[in-house]
Write a protein that holds these residues in place. Structure first.
Motif, mmCIF file in Angstrom:
data_model
loop_
_atom_site.group_PDB
_atom_site.id
_atom_site.type_symbol
_atom_site.label_atom_id
_atom_site.label_comp_id
_atom_site.label_asym_id
_atom_site.label_seq_id
_atom_site.Cartn_x
_atom_site.Cartn_y
_atom_site.Cartn_z
ATOM 1 N N ALA A 1 -6.623 -4.796 -5.444
ATOM 2 C CA ALA A 1 -5.640 -4.809 -4.293
ATOM 3 C C ALA A 1 -6.282 -3.334 -4.055
ATOM 4 O O ALA A 1 -7.143 -2.474 -4.100
ATOM 5 C CB ALA A 1 -4.376 -4.639 -4.839
ATOM 6 N N PHE A 2 -6.551 -2.847 -2.595
ATOM 7 C CA PHE A 2 -6.672 -1.215 -2.384
ATOM 8 C C PHE A 2 -5.382 -1.282 -1.370
ATOM 9 O O PHE A 2 -5.018 -1.700 -0.869
ATOM 10 C CB PHE A 2 -8.325 -1.123 -1.185
ATOM 11 C CG PHE A 2 -9.621 -1.842 -1.828
ATOM 12 C CD1 PHE A 2 -10.040 -1.144 -3.198
ATOM 13 C CD2 PHE A 2 -9.324 -2.731 -1.370
ATOM 14 C CE1 PHE A 2 -10.884 -1.987 -3.711
ATOM 15 C CE2 PHE A 2 -10.804 -3.941 -2.551
ATOM 16 C CZ PHE A 2 -11.575 -2.610 -3.735
ATOM 17 N N ARG A 3 -5.378 0.316 -0.961
ATOM 18 C CA ARG A 3 -4.420 1.135 -0.265
ATOM 19 C C ARG A 3 -5.260 1.938 0.732
ATOM 20 O O ARG A 3 -5.511 2.474 1.273
ATOM 21 C CB ARG A 3 -4.109 2.238 -0.996
ATOM 22 C CG ARG A 3 -2.530 2.600 -0.716
ATOM 23 C CD ARG A 3 -2.255 3.581 -2.177
ATOM 24 N NE ARG A 3 -1.752 3.700 -4.002
ATOM 25 C CZ ARG A 3 -0.795 3.005 -3.673
ATOM 26 N NH1 ARG A 3 -0.049 2.521 -3.261
ATOM 27 N NH2 ARG A 3 -0.658 2.523 -5.155
ATOM 28 N N GLU A 4 -4.498 1.281 1.932
ATOM 29 C CA GLU A 4 -4.864 1.695 3.688
ATOM 30 C C GLU A 4 -6.122 1.510 3.165
ATOM 31 O O GLU A 4 -6.410 0.815 4.556
ATOM 32 C CB GLU A 4 -4.409 3.249 3.660
ATOM 33 C CG GLU A 4 -3.061 3.506 2.925
ATOM 34 C CD GLU A 4 -1.966 2.898 4.203
ATOM 35 O OE1 GLU A 4 -2.112 1.827 4.612
ATOM 36 O OE2 GLU A 4 -1.059 2.900 3.194
ATOM 37 N N ARG A 5 -7.262 1.614 2.679
ATOM 38 C CA ARG A 5 -8.692 1.373 3.365
ATOM 39 C C ARG A 5 -9.277 0.542 1.989
ATOM 40 O O ARG A 5 -9.037 1.594 0.807
ATOM 41 C CB ARG A 5 -9.277 2.410 4.100
ATOM 42 C CG ARG A 5 -8.688 3.222 4.896
ATOM 43 C CD ARG A 5 -9.199 4.656 5.463
ATOM 44 N NE ARG A 5 -8.975 4.922 6.699
ATOM 45 C CZ ARG A 5 -7.980 5.814 7.026
ATOM 46 N NH1 ARG A 5 -7.442 5.779 5.850
ATOM 47 N NH2 ARG A 5 -7.454 5.834 8.101
ATOM 48 N N TRP B 1 -5.931 1.121 -5.866
ATOM 49 C CA TRP B 1 -4.161 0.782 -5.878
ATOM 50 C C TRP B 1 -3.626 1.238 -7.029
ATOM 51 O O TRP B 1 -2.810 2.364 -6.400
ATOM 52 C CB TRP B 1 -3.654 -0.989 -5.843
ATOM 53 C CG TRP B 1 -2.716 -1.537 -6.061
ATOM 54 C CD1 TRP B 1 -2.029 -1.580 -7.176
ATOM 55 C CD2 TRP B 1 -1.707 -2.005 -5.143
ATOM 56 N NE1 TRP B 1 -0.960 -1.942 -6.751
ATOM 57 C CE2 TRP B 1 -1.045 -1.887 -5.503
ATOM 58 C CE3 TRP B 1 -2.117 -1.168 -3.640
ATOM 59 C CZ2 TRP B 1 -0.027 -2.108 -4.486
ATOM 60 C CZ3 TRP B 1 -1.158 -1.784 -2.653
ATOM 61 C CH2 TRP B 1 0.577 -2.133 -2.976
#
Lengths: 195, 195
Positions: free
Chosen positions: B186-190, B195
């Motif tokens: 999972a990545f946050r925003e980009r 994450w």
């Protein structure tokens, strides 16, 4: 949901699946970060060819970034119309489902890839629904603006977008889905032989 | 399975998904026909692009036909080796997941098709597991012998095989599946943002 104590796991699952609907209209209630992680965890549980586990998830919640993404599709500055679909700028969470392709461009490789992507997507959608969240599986928007999304999300060239899943609490509660009966979709031994 | 009365639907679903494994070794216990219909019903509940409901299921149980199919892949006459994968001739049920393509050959059409096929496949696999059945999602064998299978199953030219799902009671009980942790997928925003 019927009383769980009286239901088997299969009954519970069937009831959940029978209520899966495409939700396009969301309240502005935020979605807890730990819950988003549970949805992604559920997605990882699905099978993948050669257990490649190639799925990745870009979780977009930043309002400015959602606005930039929304403006690719909607009149810039669009806001939610009462009762209508929520513009992506106002959807609480946009989950981009992306993947490298470890399987190559042969017919077997391309089947292996999609069979490694969408089972995980469905796990995520079912988990969201079990948590009381609404989702809708979209693919066309990603394909239509793949170049622009790639820039906005810093996607490497070898990573493709397979789906975008808006996630939030549903503005309206929808009933059971309606589907063709089994006798219209199942065949016995050979195609065309009635079930 | 933990006591259902103490679990929420999401907990129940997560537990089910965490135990989904590729089962390739089956007992000879037959699978009830009404149960097979429930699995297919579950598959129909999944979303499809434009609600096209294009999935169809060819359920093969006839020993002679299973033998002909098995002989496409295995030394003719192969029987189950102790502890090894069950040859397709001896698997109780082979479900062929097939579909016409209502979406056309554009990039958006091809995404729409696969996003309308594999969510239903995953519903079927999960429902099977909830019923105590084992399954394995296969795609390569179908692609490698599509011509021969098309003849054996009387498939029209406009209907393609997307998956073959062997179904039966598992010969061995397997434990939870092992997956990469959320922080690795999972990545946050980009893309690339932790994450």
């Amino acid at each position: 949901m019927t009383e769980p104590a009286t239901l088997s796991t299969l009954d519970t699952l069937e009831d959940l699946m029978a209520h899966q609907r495409a939700v396009r209209s969301f309240t502005d209630r935020p979605v807890d970060e730990a819950l988003i992680a549970r949805l992604i965890r559920a997605a990882t549980r699905a099978p993948s060819a050669k257990n490649a586990q190639c799925l990745r998830f870009v979780v977009v919640r930043n309002p400015g970034l959602k606005r930039q993404i929304s403006d690719l599709y909607e009149q810039p500055g669009t806001t939610a119309a009462p009762g209508g679909p929520t513009p992506w700028s106002d959807v609480p969470v946009l989950i981009f489902v992306v993947a490298e392709d470890p399987f190559g461009n042969s017919p077997t490789g391309q089947s292996a890839l999609v069979a490694s992507v969408y089972p995980g997507v469905q796990n995520l959608l079912l988990a969201a629904q079990a948590a009381g969240l609404g989702t809708v599986l979209t693919t066309s928007r990603a394909k239509l603006k793949e170049r622009e999304l790639r820039d906005l999300l810093n996607l490497p060239e070898n990573v493709d977008i397979h789906a975008v899943i808006p996630v939030g609490y549903p503005a309206v509660q929808l009933g059971r889905n309606k589907r063709k009966p089994v006798r219209e979709v199942a065949f016995r031994e050979r195609y065309g032989e009635p079930w």
